[in-house]
Design an enzyme around this catalytic site. Sequence first.
Site, short mmCIF file in Angstrom:
data_model
loop_
_atom_site.label_atom_id
_atom_site.label_comp_id
_atom_site.label_asym_id
_atom_site.label_seq_id
_atom_site.Cartn_x
_atom_site.Cartn_y
_atom_site.Cartn_z
N ASP A 47 41.56 30.75 -17.01
CA ASP A 47 40.93 31.98 -17.79
C ASP A 47 39.86 32.71 -17.53
O ASP A 47 39.98 34.03 -17.45
CB ASP A 47 40.51 31.42 -19.13
N THR A 77 39.19 30.97 -29.37
CA THR A 77 39.50 29.46 -28.78
C THR A 77 38.77 29.26 -27.61
O THR A 77 38.88 28.22 -26.92
CB THR A 77 40.90 29.21 -28.55
N LEU A 97 35.04 28.52 -30.63
CA LEU A 97 35.54 27.26 -31.10
C LEU A 97 34.65 26.21 -31.03
O LEU A 97 34.48 25.21 -31.78
CB LEU A 97 36.91 27.07 -30.20
#
Length: 292
Positions: A67, A191, A195
């Site tokens: 990511d 997310t 999160l």
Amino acid sequence: MSAVLIVAHAERAEAVSASKRLVDWLESEGHTVELGRVEASAIGRSELAADEPIGTMPDLAVSVGGDGTMLRSFDLVAAAGVPVLGVNVGHLGYLTEFEPAQLTETVAAALEGALGISVRMMVSATVRRRPGEDPDDPDPHDADTWTGLNEVVLEKRDPGHTVRLEVWLDGDMFATYAADGLIVSTPTGSTAYSLSAGGAVVAPTHSSLQVTPVAPHMLFDRSLLLPPDTEIGIRVVSERPALAAVDGRSATMLQTGDELVVTRAPYEAQFVTAGGDSFHRVLKHKFGLKDR
């Protein structure tokens, strides 16, 4: 013939190997290839190194990593509307859809226009200094701006202390938070850090901004889900400074009276997608949720 930029996690052997394989295939097909300087050095092709910021934008960017590599890829090309294809050689890989085993086939399909594009909103942060703080720049409206895919964070610098942050929504005073920090996230970023701080999971193609406090020392500790065009002003009102970060990258330090203005970015991120699994299925898979 197309121009392709490869952004890779140069410290992961699998990412380096996949990038070298992709470069060889792209060149054999007559495409033009560029890499970041570190990636180019890692595969022994320094002549393919691109300058940053990128001069001539590619037709496609391929992110080979996790990511963090995806976030770096969008930082390089999102403003020019270049789509990014994410190949996962990381751990969770929530932003990356494709696997290394199908690397060349996937890139070929993307270059042929056979894959879809998912458009995601991004977030922009501008710092306005209090008047008179910088004698060489007394105008508080002359400010720096950063853009991110996931989130903007304003958090404490000093461990063991909170910061007091005054929040304004579209010019109206909302509340003063005593907390470790505040996160303003996009749906894609819901997310990520948001999160872990207790924020809601939001479908990534939704349009909204989410404000989530980090360890608030107050009764009101809920996230706010706001319309995407809301202007969110966050002013440091404590004597302690606060650190601004965008997508995990430190941006600048804010002192008392400085303000961070967070808005929807003027451009969007374009994800290359196979258009297969729905959001809730991906969420279930990535977080290991089981049927009962």
